[in-house]
Design an enzyme around this catalytic site. Structure first.
Site, PDB file in Angstrom:
ATOM      1  N   GLU A  85      81.901 -34.041 -64.915  1.00  0.00           N
ATOM      2  CA  GLU A  85      82.069 -33.238 -66.127  1.00  0.00           C
ATOM      3  C   GLU A  85      83.043 -33.927 -67.086  1.00  0.00           C
ATOM      4  OE1 GLU A  85      84.350 -29.550 -65.814  1.00  0.00           O
ATOM      5  OE2 GLU A  85      82.803 -28.525 -66.974  1.00  0.00           O
ATOM      6  N   CYS A 131      81.737 -24.396 -70.947  1.00  0.00           N
ATOM      7  CA  CYS A 131      81.186 -24.736 -69.632  1.00  0.00           C
ATOM      8  C   CYS A 131      79.653 -24.739 -69.674  1.00  0.00           C
ATOM      9  CB  CYS A 131      81.694 -23.764 -68.595  1.00  0.00           C
ATOM     10  SG  CYS A 131      81.357 -22.063 -69.039  1.00  0.00           S
ATOM     11  N   THR A 188      86.579 -27.221 -61.208  1.00  0.00           N
ATOM     12  CA  THR A 188      86.132 -27.211 -59.809  1.00  0.00           C
ATOM     13  C   THR A 188      87.288 -27.642 -58.895  1.00  0.00           C
ATOM     14  OG1 THR A 188      83.861 -27.589 -60.481  1.00  0.00           O
ATOM     15  CG2 THR A 188      84.422 -28.222 -58.229  1.00  0.00           C
ATOM     16  N   GLU A 248      84.468 -19.226 -61.128  1.00  0.00           N
ATOM     17  CA  GLU A 248      83.564 -19.734 -62.170  1.00  0.00           C
ATOM     18  C   GLU A 248      84.071 -21.109 -62.559  1.00  0.00           C
ATOM     19  OE1 GLU A 248      80.900 -18.177 -62.972  1.00  0.00           O
ATOM     20  OE2 GLU A 248      81.388 -16.315 -61.940  1.00  0.00           O
ATOM     21  N   LYS A 283      96.980 -14.428 -65.939  1.00  0.00           N
ATOM     22  CA  LYS A 283      97.601 -15.618 -66.538  1.00  0.00           C
ATOM     23  C   LYS A 283      96.571 -16.353 -67.380  1.00  0.00           C
ATOM     24  CE  LYS A 283      98.236 -19.839 -64.817  1.00  0.00           C
ATOM     25  NZ  LYS A 283      98.044 -20.575 -66.073  1.00  0.00           N
ATOM     26  N   GLY A 289      87.817 -21.895 -64.266  1.00  0.00           N
ATOM     27  CA  GLY A 289      88.497 -23.145 -64.572  1.00  0.00           C
ATOM     28  C   GLY A 289      87.783 -24.307 -63.907  1.00  0.00           C
TER      29      GLY A 289
HETATM   30  P1  NAD Z   1      92.015 -25.713 -64.915  1.00  0.00           P
HETATM   31  O1  NAD Z   1      91.370 -25.530 -63.598  1.00  0.00           O
HETATM   32  O2  NAD Z   1      92.927 -26.854 -65.099  1.00  0.00           O
HETATM   33  O3  NAD Z   1      92.885 -24.428 -65.280  1.00  0.00           O
HETATM   34  C1  NAD Z   1      92.321 -23.130 -65.376  1.00  0.00           C
HETATM   35  C2  NAD Z   1      93.405 -22.107 -65.132  1.00  0.00           C
HETATM   36  O4  NAD Z   1      93.820 -22.182 -63.782  1.00  0.00           O
HETATM   37  C3  NAD Z   1      94.666 -22.311 -65.965  1.00  0.00           C
HETATM   38  O5  NAD Z   1      95.188 -21.043 -66.284  1.00  0.00           O
HETATM   39  C4  NAD Z   1      95.571 -23.064 -65.013  1.00  0.00           C
HETATM   40  O6  NAD Z   1      96.933 -22.921 -65.296  1.00  0.00           O
HETATM   41  C5  NAD Z   1      95.216 -22.433 -63.683  1.00  0.00           C
HETATM   42  N1  NAD Z   1      95.375 -23.261 -62.494  1.00  0.00           N
HETATM   43  C6  NAD Z   1      95.238 -24.604 -62.383  1.00  0.00           C
HETATM   44  N2  NAD Z   1      95.402 -24.984 -61.101  1.00  0.00           N
HETATM   45  C7  NAD Z   1      95.637 -23.861 -60.387  1.00  0.00           C
HETATM   46  C8  NAD Z   1      95.887 -23.583 -59.010  1.00  0.00           C
HETATM   47  N3  NAD Z   1      95.925 -24.546 -58.094  1.00  0.00           N
HETATM   48  N4  NAD Z   1      96.090 -22.303 -58.637  1.00  0.00           N
HETATM   49  C9  NAD Z   1      96.038 -21.303 -59.533  1.00  0.00           C
HETATM   50  N5  NAD Z   1      95.821 -21.497 -60.851  1.00  0.00           N
HETATM   51  C10 NAD Z   1      95.616 -22.752 -61.269  1.00  0.00           C
HETATM   52  O7  NAD Z   1      90.845 -25.692 -65.997  1.00  0.00           O
HETATM   53  P2  NAD Z   1      90.971 -25.901 -67.559  1.00  0.00           P
HETATM   54  O8  NAD Z   1      91.184 -27.356 -67.806  1.00  0.00           O
HETATM   55  O9  NAD Z   1      91.914 -24.904 -68.124  1.00  0.00           O
HETATM   56  O10 NAD Z   1      89.510 -25.475 -68.054  1.00  0.00           O
HETATM   57  C11 NAD Z   1      88.422 -26.329 -68.120  1.00  0.00           C
HETATM   58  C12 NAD Z   1      87.510 -26.127 -66.922  1.00  0.00           C
HETATM   59  O11 NAD Z   1      87.089 -24.772 -66.854  1.00  0.00           O
HETATM   60  C13 NAD Z   1      86.234 -26.942 -67.013  1.00  0.00           C
HETATM   61  O12 NAD Z   1      85.974 -27.504 -65.761  1.00  0.00           O
HETATM   62  C14 NAD Z   1      85.175 -25.901 -67.356  1.00  0.00           C
HETATM   63  O13 NAD Z   1      83.868 -26.223 -66.970  1.00  0.00           O
HETATM   64  C15 NAD Z   1      85.673 -24.727 -66.626  1.00  0.00           C
HETATM   65  N6  NAD Z   1      85.117 -23.494 -67.180  1.00  0.00           N
HETATM   66  C16 NAD Z   1      84.183 -22.820 -66.439  1.00  0.00           C
HETATM   67  C17 NAD Z   1      83.611 -21.659 -66.950  1.00  0.00           C
HETATM   68  C18 NAD Z   1      82.601 -20.872 -66.166  1.00  0.00           C
HETATM   69  O14 NAD Z   1      82.357 -19.716 -66.520  1.00  0.00           O
HETATM   70  N7  NAD Z   1      81.994 -21.409 -65.131  1.00  0.00           N
HETATM   71  C19 NAD Z   1      83.999 -21.191 -68.215  1.00  0.00           C
HETATM   72  C20 NAD Z   1      84.928 -21.927 -68.935  1.00  0.00           C
HETATM   73  C21 NAD Z   1      85.496 -23.070 -68.404  1.00  0.00           C
END
Ligand code: NAD
Length: 485
Positions: free
Chosen positions: A389, A287, A233, A253, A178, A231
Site C-alpha cells: 500500500e 483506503c 495493517t 479495518e 483517540k 488504520g
Molecule cells: P496507523 O495504523 O499508523 O494509525 C491509526 C491509528 O492507530 C492512529 O490513531 C494511531 O495513533 C493509532 N495506533 C498506531 N499504532 C498503534 C498501536 N500499536 N496500538 C494502538 N493504536 C495505534 O494508520 P494511519 O497512518 O493513521 O492511517 C493510514 C492507514 O489506515 C492506511 O493503511 C489505510 O489503508 C488505513 N485505513 C483503513 C480504512 C478502512 O476502513 N479499512 C479506512 C481508512 C484508513
C-alpha cells in the site's frame, strides 16, 4: 458553544478538559504550510486510567437509558455538527491538507450523518428469537459491552472517528476514543459538541496522543472490553496480538491495494470521470481508492492517453483555494514515504507517465507537502509497487486480455478491501463480483455508500465488519435465554 481553537488542546475526560498527567505534548503541523500551529497531549497510561475510570462510572446509567433518550442526544450532536460545518471543515483542512471544498462536501456532512444514522438505527435494532415447537422458546438479549475503545486514522479524521463512536454510544457503551495524533482537531471540537448536546459526563472521553504511548495503553487496559480500530495493517496486527492474548473483542479495518478493473464495454465517460476520482480523491489517501488500474488490452492505449489528459486538469495548490482539487499529503513523514515509493517504482522498472515530483506552490504553501498525481506503467503484479500500500496520489496501469487474467491480477494481492468493476455486461459484472476477493465491490460506480451495508475487508484488509447492524452487533454482547415450557 465556543469552537475556537486554542494553541494547546486538552484531553476530554469525565466531561472536563484536562492536561495530560505527565505533561508531554506533540507538535500539531499544518501539512499545507509545514508550520507548527499548536500542541496536543501525548497521553500515557495514567491518562488512559483516568478516562477508563470516568467511563466505568458513567456506564451503568448510560446503559440504562432508553434508545429514544440516546437518539435525542445523538441527533442533537448531528445537528450541531451541521450547524458548525464551516468551523469543523476549516479545522479538518488545516490538520489534514485536504481541499476545504472536500471537507465541506464530504468529511463533515458524513460525520453528522454517522450520528444521525446510528441514533435512528438503535431505535429499530431488534434481537432474535428461536422457537422450539411445543418445548421451549429462546430469545437473545443484546447488552452493551461496557467501556470500549475507538481508535481512528488521519485520512478522514472526523468521518471515521464518528463512524466508530456513534454505534458504540447508540448501543449503550461508554467510550474512550483517540483520533490520529496527526489530525486531532475535529475530535477536540467534537468534545464541545458532545457537552452542548447534553451527553452525560464520562460517556465519551477523548484522548490525544500517539499509538505507542496512548493507543496501545487503551488496547491493553483490562477494563476496556472491546477495541474498534481503523488504520494500518501493521498496527492492526499488533492490536490483534495484544487483544487476542486476553480474548478481547476487536474490529479491525486496515489497509488496501484495490483493483479498478476496466472492460472495453464500459460506459466510457462515466468510467473516466470516476476513475480520476477513485485514483486521486483526498490525494489518494482513502483506503478505498483504486491504486491498481487494470485495463482491457483493446482499450489500453486510448485509456492511457485520455486518463493522463484528465488527471493533468487536477489543480494542485492551497487547500483553502476553491480552485484546488489536490491539496497536501498529510505529513512530512508521509510525504517522504510516498516519494520513496515513487523512486522504488522506477527502480523496479516502472515508467512514470505523469507526475512523480514534489510541488511547491507559491505563497503560504511554499513549504507544504504536495505531490503531483502520479501514473506509472510497465510493472507486473508481483513487484513491491503493486503489492504494498502506498496510500498517496500514485496509481499503476496494467493491461489484461480477458476476464480470467483480470481476475488473476485483481486477486494477486495480500489485501482485499475494495474493488471497482467497469462493464455494461451484467452477467460479467456478477461473475467478477462474486470471484474478486474483496469485502466491498462497486460496479460502475465508486464510493457510493449506503450506511446499512457491511463495510470491511478480506485478508490483510481486516477482521470484522462495520456499518448498519454489523456495528451494533459488534458493540453489544448477545445473551441467549432458553425457557422450557
Ligand atoms: P496507523 O495504523 O499508523 O494509525 C491509526 C491509528 O492507530 C492512529 O490513531 C494511531 O495513533 C493509532 N495506533 C498506531 N499504532 C498503534 C498501536 N500499536 N496500538 C494502538 N493504536 C495505534 O494508520 P494511519 O497512518 O493513521 O492511517 C493510514 C492507514 O489506515 C492506511 O493503511 C489505510 O489503508 C488505513 N485505513 C483503513 C480504512 C478502512 O476502513 N479499512 C479506512 C481508512 C484508513
Amino acid at each position: 458553544m465556543n469552537l475556537s481553537i486554542p494553541a494547546t488542546i486538552q484531553n476530554y475526560i469525565g466531561g472536563r478538559f484536562q492536561d495530560p498527567v505527565k505533561g508531554i505534548y506533540l507538535d500539531n503541523i499544518n501539512p499545507a504550510t509545514g508550520a507548527v500551529y499548536g500542541q496536543i497531549p501525548n497521553s500515557t497510561t495514567e491518562d488512559v486510567d483516568l478516562a477508563v475510570a470516568a467511563a466505568e462510572k458513567a456506564f451503568p446509567s448510560w446503559a440504562a437509558t432508553s434508545p429514544e433518550h440516546r437518539f435525542r442526544i445523538m441527533n442533537r450532536m448531528a445537528e450541531l455538527i451541521e450547524a458548525n460545518l464551516d468551523a469543523l471543515a476549516l479545522a479538518e483542512t488545516n490538520d489534514n491538507g485536504k481541499p476545504l471544498s472536500l471537507s465541506k462536501r464530504v468529511d463533515i456532512p458524513r460525520a453528522a450523518e454517522n450520528f444521525r444514522f446510528f441514533a435512528t438505527a438503535i431505535m429499530h435494532f431488534a434481537s432474535e428469537s428461536h422457537n422450539m415447537e411445543n418445548r421451549a422458546i429462546n430469545y437473545t438479549l443484546r447488552k452493551p459491552i461496557g467501556v470500549v475503545a475507538c481508535i481512528s486514522p488521519w485520512n478522514l479524521p472526523l468521518y471515521l472517528f464518528t463512524w466508530k463512536i456513534a454505534p458504540a454510544l447508540a448501543a449503550g457503551n461508554c467510550v474512550i476514543a483517540k483520533p490520529s495524533e496527526v489530525t486531532p482537531m475535529t475530535a477536540y471540537l467534537l468534545c464541545h459538541i458532545a457537552a452542548e448536546a447534553g451527553l452525560p459526563e464520562g460517556v465519551l472521553n477523548i484522548l490525544h496522543g500517539d499509538g505507542l504511548h496512548c493507543g496501545s495503553a487503551m488496547v491493553v487496559h483490562p477494563k476496556v472490553k472491546a477495541v474498534s480500530f481503523t488504520g494500518s495493517t501493521r498496527a492492526g496486527k499488533d492490536i490483534a496480538a495484544q487483544a487476542g492474548a486476553v480474548l478481547k473483542k476487536t474490529s479491525l479495518e486496515l489497509g488496501g491495494k484495490n483493483p479498478n478493473i476496466i472492460f472495453a464495454d464500459c460506459d466510457w465517460e462515466k468510467m473516466m470521470k470516476t476513475t480520476v476520482q477513485s485514483s486521486f480523491a483526498n490525494q489518494g489517501q482513502i483506503c478505498l481508492c483504486g491504486s491498481r488500474i487494470l485495463v482491457e488490452e483493446s482499450i489500453y492505449e486510448r485509456f492511457k492517453t485520455e486518463f493522463i489528459a484528465a488527471v493533468q486538469q487536477l489543480t494542485i495548490g492551497d487547500p483553502l483555494e476553491a480552485t484546488s482539487k489536490q491539496g497536501a499529503v498529510v505529513s512530512k513523514v508521509h510525504f517522504d514515504k510516498v516519494m520513496s515509493c515513487i523512486e522504488l517504482a522506477q527502480s523496479e522498472g516502472g515508467r512514470i507517465l505523469l507526475g512523480g515530483n514534489a510541488v511547491q506552490p507559491e505563497g503560504r504553501c511554499a513549504n507544504g507537502y504536495f505531490i503531483e498525481p502520479t501514473i506509472i506503467e510497465g510493472l507486473g503484479p508481483d513487484c513491491k509497487t503493486n503489492m504494498e500500500e502506498i496510500f498517496g496520489p500514485v496509481v499503476t496501469l496494467q493491461s489484461f486480455k480477458d476476464e480470467a487474467e483480470a481476475l488473476a491480477l485483481a486477486n494477486c494481492s495480500d489485501y482485499g478491501l475494495a474493488a471497482t468493476i467497469w462493464t455494461q455486461d451484467v452477467s460479467r459484472a456478477q461473475r467478477m463480483a462474486s470471484q474478486v476477493h474483496s469485502g466491498i465491490i462497486w460496479v460502475n460506480c465508486w464510493l457510493l455508500r449506503d450506511l446499512r451495508t457491511p463495510f470491511g475487508g478480506f485478508k490483510n484488509s481486516g477482521m470484522g465488519r462495520e456499518g448498519g447492524w454489523e456495528a451494533l452487533r459488534f458493540f453489544t454482547e448477545p445473551k441467549n435465554v432458553c425457557i422450557e415450557y
